[in-house]
Design a protein around this motif. Structure first.
Motif, PDB file in Angstrom:
ATOM      1  N   ILE A  44      12.843  65.990  22.277  1.00 38.62           N
ATOM      2  CA  ILE A  44      12.300  65.334  21.282  1.00 38.62           C
ATOM      3  C   ILE A  44      11.494  66.095  20.865  1.00 38.62           C
ATOM      4  O   ILE A  44      10.409  66.124  21.243  1.00 38.62           O
ATOM      5  CB  ILE A  44      10.979  64.194  22.612  1.00 38.62           C
ATOM      6  CG1 ILE A  44      12.116  63.578  23.347  1.00 38.62           C
ATOM      7  CG2 ILE A  44      10.680  63.157  21.005  1.00 38.62           C
ATOM      8  CD1 ILE A  44      13.121  62.174  22.474  1.00 38.62           C
ATOM      9  N   TRP A  45      12.041  66.367  19.635  1.00 38.24           N
ATOM     10  CA  TRP A  45      11.111  66.942  18.582  1.00 38.24           C
ATOM     11  C   TRP A  45      10.336  66.439  17.584  1.00 38.24           C
ATOM     12  O   TRP A  45       9.533  66.954  16.313  1.00 38.24           O
ATOM     13  CB  TRP A  45      11.996  67.846  17.914  1.00 38.24           C
ATOM     14  CG  TRP A  45      13.315  67.988  16.996  1.00 38.24           C
ATOM     15  CD1 TRP A  45      13.778  67.752  17.741  1.00 38.24           C
ATOM     16  CD2 TRP A  45      13.740  67.454  16.240  1.00 38.24           C
ATOM     17  NE1 TRP A  45      15.566  67.059  16.981  1.00 38.24           N
ATOM     18  CE2 TRP A  45      14.918  67.044  16.117  1.00 38.24           C
ATOM     19  CE3 TRP A  45      12.800  67.679  14.868  1.00 38.24           C
ATOM     20  CZ2 TRP A  45      15.358  66.932  14.399  1.00 38.24           C
ATOM     21  CZ3 TRP A  45      13.262  67.128  13.436  1.00 38.24           C
ATOM     22  CH2 TRP A  45      14.005  66.385  13.705  1.00 38.24           C
ATOM     23  N   PHE A  46      10.474  65.256  17.182  1.00 34.34           N
ATOM     24  CA  PHE A  46      10.285  64.114  16.401  1.00 34.34           C
ATOM     25  C   PHE A  46       8.809  63.614  16.344  1.00 34.34           C
ATOM     26  O   PHE A  46       8.520  63.182  17.802  1.00 34.34           O
ATOM     27  CB  PHE A  46      10.730  63.387  15.643  1.00 34.34           C
ATOM     28  CG  PHE A  46      12.154  62.574  17.311  1.00 34.34           C
ATOM     29  CD1 PHE A  46      11.971  62.189  17.399  1.00 34.34           C
ATOM     30  CD2 PHE A  46      13.212  63.583  17.000  1.00 34.34           C
ATOM     31  CE1 PHE A  46      12.881  61.178  18.627  1.00 34.34           C
ATOM     32  CE2 PHE A  46      14.245  62.579  18.277  1.00 34.34           C
ATOM     33  CZ  PHE A  46      13.578  61.741  18.522  1.00 34.34           C
ATOM     34  N   ASP A  47       8.131  62.860  16.105  1.00 33.03           N
ATOM     35  CA  ASP A  47       6.864  61.872  16.715  1.00 33.03           C
ATOM     36  C   ASP A  47       7.061  60.756  17.522  1.00 33.03           C
ATOM     37  O   ASP A  47       8.418  59.926  17.406  1.00 33.03           O
ATOM     38  CB  ASP A  47       5.673  61.613  15.437  1.00 33.03           C
ATOM     39  CG  ASP A  47       5.380  62.994  14.593  1.00 33.03           C
ATOM     40  OD1 ASP A  47       5.157  64.064  15.666  1.00 33.03           O
ATOM     41  OD2 ASP A  47       5.027  62.945  13.623  1.00 33.03           O
ATOM     42  N   ASN A  48       6.846  60.282  17.629  1.00 37.52           N
ATOM     43  CA  ASN A  48       6.734  58.706  18.770  1.00 37.52           C
ATOM     44  C   ASN A  48       6.616  57.302  17.687  1.00 37.52           C
ATOM     45  O   ASN A  48       5.071  57.110  17.282  1.00 37.52           O
ATOM     46  CB  ASN A  48       5.740  58.729  20.099  1.00 37.52           C
ATOM     47  CG  ASN A  48       6.643  57.609  20.783  1.00 37.52           C
ATOM     48  OD1 ASN A  48       5.616  56.520  20.709  1.00 37.52           O
ATOM     49  ND2 ASN A  48       7.325  57.922  21.429  1.00 37.52           N
ATOM     50  N   VAL A  49       6.941  56.565  17.223  1.00 37.40           N
ATOM     51  CA  VAL A  49       7.295  55.452  17.032  1.00 37.40           C
ATOM     52  C   VAL A  49       6.349  54.548  17.888  1.00 37.40           C
ATOM     53  O   VAL A  49       5.170  53.709  17.666  1.00 37.40           O
ATOM     54  CB  VAL A  49       8.366  54.425  17.007  1.00 37.40           C
ATOM     55  CG1 VAL A  49       8.001  53.111  16.644  1.00 37.40           C
ATOM     56  CG2 VAL A  49       9.411  55.012  15.711  1.00 37.40           C
ATOM     57  N   ALA A  50       6.430  54.380  18.968  1.00 38.17           N
ATOM     58  CA  ALA A  50       5.939  53.029  19.714  1.00 38.17           C
ATOM     59  C   ALA A  50       3.798  53.653  20.021  1.00 38.17           C
ATOM     60  O   ALA A  50       2.840  52.617  19.755  1.00 38.17           O
ATOM     61  CB  ALA A  50       5.891  53.426  21.339  1.00 38.17           C
ATOM     62  N   ALA A  51       3.548  55.390  19.447  1.00 35.18           N
ATOM     63  CA  ALA A  51       2.255  55.852  19.873  1.00 35.18           C
ATOM     64  C   ALA A  51       2.074  55.435  17.708  1.00 35.18           C
ATOM     65  O   ALA A  51       0.490  54.735  18.345  1.00 35.18           O
ATOM     66  CB  ALA A  51       1.937  56.888  19.695  1.00 35.18           C
ATOM     67  N   VAL A  52       2.416  55.188  17.722  1.00 37.46           N
ATOM     68  CA  VAL A  52       1.494  54.720  15.883  1.00 37.46           C
ATOM     69  C   VAL A  52       2.065  53.383  16.056  1.00 37.46           C
ATOM     70  O   VAL A  52       0.733  52.699  15.608  1.00 37.46           O
ATOM     71  CB  VAL A  52       2.856  55.086  14.489  1.00 37.46           C
ATOM     72  CG1 VAL A  52       2.193  54.501  13.887  1.00 37.46           C
ATOM     73  CG2 VAL A  52       3.128  56.275  14.550  1.00 37.46           C
ATOM     74  N   ARG A 226      23.985  76.568  10.699  1.00 38.23           N
ATOM     75  CA  ARG A 226      22.990  75.660  10.238  1.00 38.23           C
ATOM     76  C   ARG A 226      22.590  74.193  10.348  1.00 38.23           C
ATOM     77  O   ARG A 226      21.370  73.711  10.242  1.00 38.23           O
ATOM     78  CB  ARG A 226      22.460  76.812   8.333  1.00 38.23           C
ATOM     79  CG  ARG A 226      23.633  75.658   7.296  1.00 38.23           C
ATOM     80  CD  ARG A 226      23.599  76.789   6.327  1.00 38.23           C
ATOM     81  NE  ARG A 226      24.177  76.563   5.358  1.00 38.23           N
ATOM     82  CZ  ARG A 226      24.327  75.338   4.035  1.00 38.23           C
ATOM     83  NH1 ARG A 226      22.171  74.868   3.904  1.00 38.23           N
ATOM     84  NH2 ARG A 226      24.790  74.742   3.070  1.00 38.23           N
ATOM     85  N   ALA A 227      23.536  74.263  10.266  1.00 37.29           N
ATOM     86  CA  ALA A 227      24.006  72.300  10.643  1.00 37.29           C
ATOM     87  C   ALA A 227      23.292  72.286  12.253  1.00 37.29           C
ATOM     88  O   ALA A 227      22.914  71.121  12.287  1.00 37.29           O
ATOM     89  CB  ALA A 227      25.043  71.658  10.805  1.00 37.29           C
ATOM     90  N   LEU A 228      23.230  72.752  12.715  1.00 44.11           N
ATOM     91  CA  LEU A 228      23.231  72.752  14.219  1.00 44.11           C
ATOM     92  C   LEU A 228      22.531  73.568  14.539  1.00 44.11           C
ATOM     93  O   LEU A 228      21.752  73.536  15.724  1.00 44.11           O
ATOM     94  CB  LEU A 228      23.958  72.514  15.217  1.00 44.11           C
ATOM     95  CG  LEU A 228      25.959  72.330  15.150  1.00 44.11           C
ATOM     96  CD1 LEU A 228      26.966  72.460  15.442  1.00 44.11           C
ATOM     97  CD2 LEU A 228      25.696  70.382  14.916  1.00 44.11           C
ATOM     98  N   ALA A 229      21.409  74.480  14.017  1.00 44.43           N
ATOM     99  CA  ALA A 229      20.103  75.020  15.079  1.00 44.43           C
ATOM    100  C   ALA A 229      19.727  74.783  15.444  1.00 44.43           C
ATOM    101  O   ALA A 229      19.306  73.264  15.351  1.00 44.43           O
ATOM    102  CB  ALA A 229      19.390  75.910  13.415  1.00 44.43           C
ATOM    103  N   PRO A 230      18.582  75.395  15.763  1.00 35.86           N
ATOM    104  CA  PRO A 230      17.356  74.156  16.855  1.00 35.86           C
ATOM    105  C   PRO A 230      16.707  73.849  15.791  1.00 35.86           C
ATOM    106  O   PRO A 230      16.619  74.082  14.775  1.00 35.86           O
ATOM    107  CB  PRO A 230      16.320  75.480  17.638  1.00 35.86           C
ATOM    108  CG  PRO A 230      17.345  76.817  17.639  1.00 35.86           C
ATOM    109  CD  PRO A 230      19.114  76.652  16.396  1.00 35.86           C
ATOM    110  N   PRO A 231      16.156  72.395  16.688  1.00 34.32           N
ATOM    111  CA  PRO A 231      16.406  71.757  17.295  1.00 34.32           C
ATOM    112  C   PRO A 231      17.702  70.944  18.009  1.00 34.32           C
ATOM    113  O   PRO A 231      17.253  70.353  18.957  1.00 34.32           O
ATOM    114  CB  PRO A 231      15.020  70.773  17.696  1.00 34.32           C
ATOM    115  CG  PRO A 231      14.988  70.031  16.608  1.00 34.32           C
ATOM    116  CD  PRO A 231      15.470  71.098  14.985  1.00 34.32           C
TER     117      PRO A 231
END
Length: 314
Positions: A44-52, A226-231
């Protein structure tokens, strides 16, 4: 824009977070937010909708399936003007699409009708596209096929990774939604039907799909890396039965010829090289073996495998 409009919002991921914030900033009333509980084991490298939603005191639910009758009843009771889907991962059926008084709309991460379906940013990079974008479109039961409200293009540079391109798509989605909302609310939005023959539908991808084909050219390998690079899980090859994840590459030619044939990895001139079967080459900027914390260094490759050029497992 008038704050009288209301919308049920299905949202997840970074596009979901930012587009929900756009609606709230515009004064749209949101009586219900539907999102996902983060999946165990997912990066989970992205922000959280429930938190917003919690930040703004919005009712927020994470149902296993959006078709639950209680959830539909709750949404109908809210009598929303609109329904928006922003990177929500499940398909919404006809009951949902018919529920809002003024239409259901989805934000898609490509320039529709191109790259309909799953993970459009990753697929666009794999295919070597030089631009992509975000499209707001009317929702129909057939995914990503409804008429277009608006779209915004962003460039894909030759070395951009998927996460770098996705960051641009997030901004494009904000732009599209912010400039479309006034027209949707006042009823002046003009929708353009899609010419579906001008694009294709793509399915989801699994980590195993990151295996670099033995026949791939250097450019095709570079695009996959580059399409599959981290994360994301990463492009990879097998060497001596061990999985080597290639994280970053650069299209380049080695200063002198590297012997051998077929797909192979070489330590040459103090650098790592990935050589394609057709003779083209990539400089490997970062790679690691599964289970190793440290990246693979050129001198370590030569020492570990008793040779400077290693044939990659077929």
């Amino acid at each position: 824009m008038s704050g009288a409009a209301s919308a049920i919002v299905f949202a997840y991921h970074q596009v979901g977070v930012r587009c929900l914030r756009v609606l709230l900033d515009a004064g749209v009333r949101v009586p219900l937010v539907v999102t996902h509980a983060d999946a165990p084991g997912e990066n989970i490298w992205f922000d959280n909708v429930a938190a917003v939603a919690a930040e703004h005191g919005l009712p927020c639910v994470t149902p296993e399936h959006p078709s639950a009758s209680e959830l539909l009843a709750q949404a109908r009771a809210a009598q929303p003007d609109f329904l928006f889907s922003f990177y929500y991962r499940q398909m919404l059926g006809g009951d949902w699409l018919e529920l809002p008084a003024r239409g259901a709309f989805n934000m898609h991460g490509s320039l529709l009708p191109r790259y309909r379906g799953r993970v459009p940013v990753n697929w666009a990079i794999i295919h070597g596209e030089r631009e992509t974008g975000a499209t707001l479109h009317a929702m129909e039961v057939k995914p990503d096929s409804g008429a277009i409200v608006d779209q915004c293009a962003v460039p894909i540079l030759g070395d951009d990774t998927a996460s770098e391109v996705f960051a641009k798509v997030v901004v494009a989605a904000e732009i599209v939604l912010a400039r479309s909302l006034p027209r949707l609310v006042d009823g002046t939005a003009r929708l353009t039907p899609q010419e579906l023959s001008q694009g294709s539908y793509f399915g989801g991808r699994k980590p195993a799909d990151g295996l670099i084909p033995a026949s791939a050219s250097a450019r095709q390998m570079h695009n996959l890396v580059r399409a599959l690079a981290p994360p994301y899980p990463g492009a990879f090859v097998f060497i001596g039965g061990r999985r080597l994840v290639i994280e970053r590459t650069q299209l380049a030619a080695p200063p002198t010829a590297i012997p051998g044939t077929g797909l192979r990895l070489a330590s040459h001139g103090g650098q790592l090289w990935l050589l394609a079967a057709d003779g083209s080459a990539l400089r490997v900027l970062r790679a690691h073996f599964d289970g190793d914390v440290a990246p693979l260094e050129p001198q370590r490759l030569a020492q570990q495998y008793a040779g400077s050029t290693i044939t990659i497992d077929a």
